[in-house]
Structure formats: C-alpha cells, structure tokens
Motif scaffolding. Structure first.
Motif, PDB file in Angstrom:
ATOM      1  N   TYR A   1      -3.376  -0.103  -2.294  1.00  0.00           N
ATOM      2  CA  TYR A   1      -3.662   0.680  -3.500  1.00  0.00           C
ATOM      3  C   TYR A   1      -3.128  -0.019  -4.738  1.00  0.00           C
ATOM      4  N   LYS A   2      -3.916   0.047  -5.796  1.00  0.00           N
ATOM      5  CA  LYS A   2      -3.519  -0.502  -7.086  1.00  0.00           C
ATOM      6  C   LYS A   2      -2.266   0.210  -7.584  1.00  0.00           C
ATOM      7  N   GLY A   3      -1.322  -0.549  -8.100  1.00  0.00           N
ATOM      8  CA  GLY A   3      -0.133   0.076  -8.687  1.00  0.00           C
ATOM      9  C   GLY A   3       0.988   0.280  -7.697  1.00  0.00           C
ATOM     10  N   ILE A   4       0.734   0.017  -6.434  1.00  0.00           N
ATOM     11  CA  ILE A   4       1.813   0.119  -5.437  1.00  0.00           C
ATOM     12  C   ILE A   4       2.263  -1.284  -5.067  1.00  0.00           C
ATOM     13  N   THR A   5       3.567  -1.500  -5.120  1.00  0.00           N
ATOM     14  CA  THR A   5       4.103  -2.792  -4.697  1.00  0.00           C
ATOM     15  C   THR A   5       4.453  -2.701  -3.220  1.00  0.00           C
ATOM     16  N   TYR A   6       3.713  -3.443  -2.429  1.00  0.00           N
ATOM     17  CA  TYR A   6       3.966  -3.473  -0.988  1.00  0.00           C
ATOM     18  C   TYR A   6       5.035  -4.525  -0.697  1.00  0.00           C
ATOM     19  N   LEU A   7       6.026  -4.140   0.065  1.00  0.00           N
ATOM     20  CA  LEU A   7       7.121  -5.052   0.410  1.00  0.00           C
ATOM     21  C   LEU A   7       6.984  -5.407   1.892  1.00  0.00           C
ATOM     22  N   PRO A   8       6.317  -6.507   2.203  1.00  0.00           N
ATOM     23  CA  PRO A   8       6.035  -6.809   3.607  1.00  0.00           C
ATOM     24  C   PRO A   8       7.302  -6.907   4.454  1.00  0.00           C
ATOM     25  N   CYS A   9       7.257  -6.272   5.592  1.00  0.00           N
ATOM     26  CA  CYS A   9       8.335  -6.339   6.581  1.00  0.00           C
ATOM     27  C   CYS A   9       7.686  -6.820   7.871  1.00  0.00           C
ATOM     28  N   THR A  10       7.859  -8.098   8.157  1.00  0.00           N
ATOM     29  CA  THR A  10       7.183  -8.690   9.306  1.00  0.00           C
ATOM     30  C   THR A  10       8.198  -9.491  10.121  1.00  0.00           C
ATOM     31  N   ALA A  11       7.718 -10.046  11.212  1.00  0.00           N
ATOM     32  CA  ALA A  11       8.588 -10.860  12.059  1.00  0.00           C
ATOM     33  C   ALA A  11       9.227 -11.987  11.236  1.00  0.00           C
ATOM     34  N   GLU A  12       8.471 -12.506  10.257  1.00  0.00           N
ATOM     35  CA  GLU A  12       8.948 -13.643   9.462  1.00  0.00           C
ATOM     36  C   GLU A  12      10.244 -13.320   8.696  1.00  0.00           C
ATOM     37  N   ASN A  13      10.365 -12.102   8.189  1.00  0.00           N
ATOM     38  CA  ASN A  13      11.599 -11.755   7.462  1.00  0.00           C
ATOM     39  C   ASN A  13      12.458 -10.771   8.266  1.00  0.00           C
ATOM     40  N   ASN A  14      12.244 -10.764   9.561  1.00  0.00           N
ATOM     41  CA  ASN A  14      13.019  -9.895  10.444  1.00  0.00           C
ATOM     42  C   ASN A  14      12.923  -8.425  10.031  1.00  0.00           C
ATOM     43  N   PHE A  15      11.766  -8.065   9.478  1.00  0.00           N
ATOM     44  CA  PHE A  15      11.431  -6.677   9.139  1.00  0.00           C
ATOM     45  C   PHE A  15      12.314  -6.057   8.060  1.00  0.00           C
ATOM     46  N   PHE A  16      12.932  -6.906   7.256  1.00  0.00           N
ATOM     47  CA  PHE A  16      13.622  -6.412   6.048  1.00  0.00           C
ATOM     48  C   PHE A  16      12.969  -7.115   4.857  1.00  0.00           C
ATOM     49  N   PRO A  17      12.587  -6.320   3.822  1.00  0.00           N
ATOM     50  CA  PRO A  17      11.744  -6.907   2.766  1.00  0.00           C
ATOM     51  C   PRO A  17      12.511  -7.810   1.810  1.00  0.00           C
ATOM     52  N   ASN A  18      11.754  -8.638   1.115  1.00  0.00           N
ATOM     53  CA  ASN A  18      12.275  -9.444   0.012  1.00  0.00           C
ATOM     54  C   ASN A  18      12.450  -8.528  -1.202  1.00  0.00           C
ATOM     55  N   LEU A  19      13.689  -8.216  -1.551  1.00  0.00           N
ATOM     56  CA  LEU A  19      13.956  -7.218  -2.593  1.00  0.00           C
ATOM     57  C   LEU A  19      13.590  -7.730  -3.979  1.00  0.00           C
ATOM     58  N   GLU A  20      13.409  -9.023  -4.101  1.00  0.00           N
ATOM     59  CA  GLU A  20      13.011  -9.574  -5.414  1.00  0.00           C
ATOM     60  C   GLU A  20      11.621  -9.103  -5.826  1.00  0.00           C
ATOM     61  N   LEU A  21      10.852  -8.661  -4.861  1.00  0.00           N
ATOM     62  CA  LEU A  21       9.499  -8.183  -5.171  1.00  0.00           C
ATOM     63  C   LEU A  21       9.506  -6.832  -5.884  1.00  0.00           C
ATOM     64  N   ILE A  22      10.629  -6.106  -5.822  1.00  0.00           N
ATOM     65  CA  ILE A  22      10.674  -4.747  -6.391  1.00  0.00           C
ATOM     66  C   ILE A  22      10.640  -4.809  -7.910  1.00  0.00           C
ATOM     67  N   PRO A  23       9.660  -4.163  -8.545  1.00  0.00           N
ATOM     68  CA  PRO A  23       9.616  -4.160 -10.015  1.00  0.00           C
ATOM     69  C   PRO A  23      10.719  -3.262 -10.599  1.00  0.00           C
ATOM     70  N   GLN A  24      11.078  -3.538 -11.846  1.00  0.00           N
ATOM     71  CA  GLN A  24      11.971  -2.665 -12.611  1.00  0.00           C
ATOM     72  C   GLN A  24      11.452  -1.229 -12.584  1.00  0.00           C
ATOM     73  N   ASN A  25      12.368  -0.270 -12.643  1.00  0.00           N
ATOM     74  CA  ASN A  25      11.997   1.147 -12.786  1.00  0.00           C
ATOM     75  C   ASN A  25      10.997   1.632 -11.749  1.00  0.00           C
ATOM     76  N   SER A  26      11.205   1.266 -10.518  1.00  0.00           N
ATOM     77  CA  SER A  26      10.288   1.820  -9.517  1.00  0.00           C
ATOM     78  C   SER A  26      10.976   2.857  -8.653  1.00  0.00           C
ATOM     79  N   LEU A  27      10.141   3.670  -8.073  1.00  0.00           N
ATOM     80  CA  LEU A  27      10.577   4.591  -7.042  1.00  0.00           C
ATOM     81  C   LEU A  27      10.375   3.848  -5.728  1.00  0.00           C
ATOM     82  N   ILE A  28      11.476   3.636  -5.013  1.00  0.00           N
ATOM     83  CA  ILE A  28      11.416   2.845  -3.781  1.00  0.00           C
ATOM     84  C   ILE A  28      11.472   3.780  -2.577  1.00  0.00           C
TER      85      ILE A  28
END
Lengths: 398, 398
Positions: B148-175
């Motif tokens: 969906y447009k406007g939603i920041t998806y934080l991939p959690c996959t085998a590659e990052n051991n299912f914990f997201p890259n927090l740098e992807l989180i935009p300012q002022n978001s509801l997480i």
C-alpha cells in the motif's frame, strides 16, 4: 506524533463519566447521603433464570472438548437466524445481520462506511454517541455556540411533539434516528416513520436507526423496527441490543442489520463494506454472550424479556406519576424506560445539581443530550423497585 | 451517500475469511477429505478448569441480586491491578491499563488517536490488521505493486534474521511491532528492542507493540513486554490479549497499556485521549470475560496458562521437527506458537494450495502477511494433538 485534530474538536468529557464524577464529588462531601441513581440507563436487576442459564451453559461448555469454540467472527448462525425470525419476521438473511458487542460500539464503527466530511443530521436531544462519534470520525467540526459545526440538529421538543421537522435534513446526510427515543422516551408512529423514510429516499440519505428500546413498546400500533416501513431496506441500517431487553448491559451483545438492498450513490453495496470492516477491525461478540442471547430469544427467554421490561416500565410509571403529581410536565415512560421532564426556562445542569443536593437522586441533565435538551431532565427507570419508590418520595421535596 | 474512499483502497478480502473460503471450496469438491487446519491462530483446547470456573461463576452471579453488575466501561479495577502486577511488576496505575474485547479491536481503534494521513511503518510480514486497519483509517493509500502507498514496509527475512533495518523507519511514524512475531515466530531480544525504542525516540515515533504471544516465551532472557526496555513508556503503547494464553479466543478479552508519560509532539497526553475515545465509542469488555480473566491471573490460573501454552508449544515442536526432517528451512515455534517455513522461490498461495491438495492440511500463505512473506508458509500450532500428529505424517507427502 501529531494528535488527530478531530479529537481536539470534542469538548469536555463524555456525558456519563462526567455525571459519575459529579456523583462521586457529592458523595465525598456528603458521606451520610444515600444516593439513588436514576441517571445512567444501566439495568439493575438479576438476569432472569432461563437467560442466565444460557449464559452459564455458554461458559461451562467452553471447558469441555465437545463444547469448546474459538473465534465467532460473524456471529453464531443460529443466533442470526433467530434475530431475523423474532424481530424481522424472517425478512433478512443471516448475512444481513451482524452480531456486535453492543449498539454503542457499532454506532462508533458504522461511521467508517462514510468517512470524514459526511453530513450528519441528528435528533436533538439525542444519545451522545451519535454526535461524539461523528466528531471523532471527522464528520463534524469544533463546538460553536450550542452545537458542533457541520451537524444538523433536528430539534425535538414539546412544540413539535418530539418529532423533528424533516425539511431541515440536508441532502446526502447520514441521519441518526432513535425510537423509542433516548432521552425523550417519545416513540414515532408509523406515519412519522414513513415520512422519515420518504425524506431519506428523496434526499439520498441513509438512516442509522437505533431500536435499542423497541422491546419496551406496549402500544401494538407503534412500529418496533424501521423495517416495518416500506422501502426502509433501501435507506436504513438498524442497530439494536440485548442490553436492555435481556437486562445484561455488562455482558455486551447487540446486532446491526445492513440490508443487501442498501447501496451507496455509486450503486456499490453497503453490506459488502460493512462485512469487510467488521471482519478487519472487529473479532465478534463473546461466544458466552451469544449463548445468552440465544436463550433470550427462545420461548422461555422471550417471556423473560417481557417480564423484565414490564418491571422497568412499572418503575417508569411510578416516576412519571410522581412527577405529574408535582405538576411537572413530562413525556415518555409508557413505551420506553425514560421519562423526559420539562423544567421550563431552567438550566439542566442546575436542576441536576438541585435534585442531587435536595433529594440525593442522580438524574441526567437534558442539555447533555444536545442544545434542545436544555431545560429538561432525563429520569431513567432502571433501578431496584424500593430505590425508585424512595426516590419518588424524595422528589416531593422539590 | 458517498462511500468512504478509504474502503475502496482495501484490496480483496481480509486474509482469514479468504482462507476459510478456499477451504470450504476444497471441502465441497473433496467431500472424502479429512481436512486439518494449521491455519488460523485459533485455540482449540477446552478452557482449563480453574479459568473456566471463573467464567462460569462470572455468568452465574449475574443471576443473583448480590452478584449482578451492569456496564464495566473502564474494566474491573481488580483486573487492571492484577494485569499491572502480573505483567508489569506493578509499574502502571490502573488508569494506564484499559480492558478491551481483544487486541484486534483495540488495534483498529488506536488509529483514531492519530488519524488520517499518519505515516505507518510495519514489520513485513505482519498481522494483516495493522495494514488493513491503517488503510481503513486513511493512513495509507491504494495498493500499488506489492504494497500500500504510504506504508513503509520493514522487511523481516532470513537475510536479516527477521529483525528489520530500523534506518528505514521515517520520522514521525506510527510503528507497528509484534514480538513474539505473528507470523514469523521470531522473538526480538533485549538489544534489538532497545534499538527499536531508541529509534522511535530519536525519530519522534510511537510504537504500537503487540505482545499477544508473550506468554509463549520460554527463554528467560527474552523480554516479554516492550516496557522492560528503558524509556519505552515515553514512546510505546502495548496491546495484549487473554485469547492465546488463557485459551479462550472466542470469549473476547484483552488490554492496552497507554502510559501517562506518553505524549504527542504538542505535549498533550495520549492517555487522556485514549480514555475519551474508549469511553465514547466502546462500552467495555464482557463482565463474564473479565471474571474469567481475573481467574486466569491468580496462582492457579497462571499455572493453567503455563500448562496450556506448554501444550501448544509441544505442537509447535512436532511441526517444526517434521518440517526440518523434510529439509525445509523454518524458524519460530520455540518461543511462539507459529512456525515460519521457507519455500524459496515459490509462490505462497501455490504452496498453500499444494499442501491443501496433497495433505488436506490448511496453512496460511506468507504473502497474505505482506510482500516479504512471499515464498513462506505459516504453520499454526493451535490444534488438537492427534490432528497435529496426523498433519505431520501427511506433510511427508510433500
């Protein structure tokens, strides 16, 4: 994070917590006072035996391998069928009946169908959730003068016999309508409801019809559902509740009827959207509550509904008679559990305080239900008989 | 009346009804098949005796003059105290704990605090209600490509051991953040959750932390609530549920913690608003459910929670072992009731269909939880032991 600006539009607290607060403050400063509440519309009597047995059995069987059940997202089929046959003569299919955790919760959610910017028309006075819920949904602006911007208030006063002038309703509005009315106790007749449906159709409006008090109707000529009116299924949603008829407000069970024949102006089905919304952000009413609801709608349960509503109507008659004896004008209480008393030219909150201080009786100030409620007080007939009798004696001090 | 444009943004049906539909269709065309569901996370075992006795007693006493109670808007004080002491070491006052009819319903309502246009960041994959609820609330646009447009998806996959890259989180978001995670079964450790809280604070975000599966955590080093992390009470709301630990999904009981220390950027209290919203469009959880919740949190009840979650974790181990034996990569199932199996390069819905057709086992396709769920299947450990064992045997056919 920014605050939703719609919340800021809501003034002060929700009505009933405000009343509870004033009651607590009075009790704290008058520890000797034996306060009686004729305020909130909250049932007070034990759940009657057959309905209670349904609740108990609903809880008990969850402890057994054969009786355990999990999520009931859409509600028990059997309960939805029973609701259709008991209240609507089987007119609706089960996929038009949605089991809820109460009318108040559904009233809050139904706004999602239409969204921010929807035009709202409400009876004035009315149950506060219609207006407050609309403000939260962005269908109204801030409070100005006596009401919220963007809401069309339809005054229901002694002058119009508590039925609004339908010409005031704007095109394309969402109309909240409650009969038997909370707080006035007035019940709209067939001619009035027919004119409402016709107005809604001609102005491309949708009615959210709140029938939560329909089981208090005793006059056989008065309609108990909007769907007794021709073509209402093309312009109305009905919300209803087990809380008052079955007398278990805290158990949380209600339903909404969203007919498949109801369409948006684009022709899309409102029923389909409501099904999607309910499935997405709701997870069904408690399965125990549903077992109780099922018991309440069989032959024995319906007798208990009659017995319990008769009891509260008996209270209502006592209150009404006491007020009339005091020379106070009032309506309601005959086909509804609310009595709406007129203290002409007086401020509602001031009368509320006076009754609390002189009689130690909690009521609800009419102004809390909207601008046209100013000068009125709502007396609720939900109470133990001895308390109601004692409250009526104390009212003579007024 | 116009349809809320936000509804039109939602694609197809909610995930689980869609799975139920495919199951029904398969059953209709294969009447001989004994279908076993490892799909929906719905508890299957009877409520254990002590907790069940709490529910039964909660129902029974409504039939008595002494035991009857009506609306419980804010939730039983005793239950809120118990939740604070059992889950939060007494850290929160009762006016920071709100009893709900389940985590799903509160997740839907919490969006009202922030409103349309809120930036959303979610773990991908995630429980569908975060995203679908955001779309309904106007905090996301239409579906484009994989999300969906406007939603920041934080991939959690085998590659990052299912914990997201927090740098992807935009300012002022509801997480939205869920641990133990549904669907991956991954549990974030203290260092990870500390980095999440720090990221939220530095980016002026608020976290909605879903801890519905916390009672499945067995590793004593893993945090069971976000509030074990320093300063989380300035940036997080926690939602939780009795559904899975007490094993009564259909009874409908949960809670949210909204700390008084949590503020909007304007400095206003989120707690005050949430109290107002809950009071306005919600009417409390069933008093019977609350009686059951109270029983579930005393000494005997907590033993039952342990016993029941142990049982489902036993199922999880069976499923996990069976998958590993087949050479399928998977995580979860040790501190959570979900096993997340990787079928690299394959389409989730296709694997779902294959498992249904070959093994007559219902699962949940990973893609239903978000774009990064593609190629995965979620196995739920909620089932009778004999069914789980049989399902494991059938999986060998894959």
């Amino acid at each position: 994070m920014r605050r939703n600006s719609y919340i800021a539009n809501l003034k002060a607290g929700y009505l009933f917590p405000e009343i509870a607060k004033r009651r607590r403050e009075f009790a704290a400063s008058h520890p000797e006072a034996k306060i009686i509440s004729l305020g909130v519309g909250n049932t007070t009597e034990p759940v009657l035996p057959h309905t209670n047995a349904g609740l108990v059995e609903g809880a008990r069987k969850l402890g057994t391998a054969e009786g355990y059940s999990g999520y009931q997202d859409e509600g028990l089929e059997q309960l939805r069928e029973k609701i259709s046959s008991v209240f609507y003569r089987g007119k609706f299919n089960i996929d038009e009946i949605f089991i809820s955790d109460g009318a108040k919760c559904d009233i809050g959610r139904l706004q999602i169908l239409f969204g921010a910017g929807t035009r709202i028309a409400v009876q004035d006075p009315s149950y506060p959730v219609y207006v407050d819920g609309s403000v939260l949904a962005g269908a109204a602006g801030g409070f100005e003068g006596a009401g919220y911007k963007g809401i069309t208030y339809l005054p229901c006063t002694a002058e119009n016999n508590f039925f609004p002038n339908l010409e005031l309703i704007p095109q394309n509005s969402l109309i909240y309508f409650c009969s038997p009315n909370n707080p006035t106790g007035a019940v709209s007749d067939r001619i009035q409801l027919t004119s409402l449906v016709n107005a809604a159709i001609s102005k491309s409006c949708i009615i959210i019809f709140d029938a939560a008090y329909s089981e208090f109707i005793r006059d056989p000529l008065l309609p108990k559902t909007i769907f007794e009116i021709d073509k209402a299924d093309t312009c109305a949603i009905e919300v209803n509740s087990f809380s008052k008829p079955a007398g278990f407000t805290g158990v949380r069970l209600g339903w909404s009827v969203v007919p498949k024949t109801l369409k948006y102006e684009s022709g899309e089905s409102v029923n389909t959207d409501w099904n999607r919304i309910a499935g997405t952000i709701f997870n069904g009413a408690s399965n125990i509550a549903q077992a109780g609801g099922l018991a309440a709608l069989d032959v024995e349960g319906l007798k208990e509904i009659r017995e319990l509503t008769n009891f509260y109507l008996g209270n209502a008659k006592l209150i009404r008679d006491a007020l009339i004896k005091l020379g106070i004008n009032c309506i309601g209480g005959d086909n509804s559990p609310y009595i709406w008393a007129h203290f002409s030219g007086r401020d509602s909150w001031e009368i509320f305080s006076q009754i609390l201080e002189k009689c130690h009786v909690v009521t609800t100030p009419g102004a809390g239900f909207g601008p046209a409620g100013q000068g009125y007080i709502r007396f609720s007939a939900f109470g133990h008989r001895a308390d109601v009798e004692e409250a009526c004696r104390r009212l003579e001090k007024l």
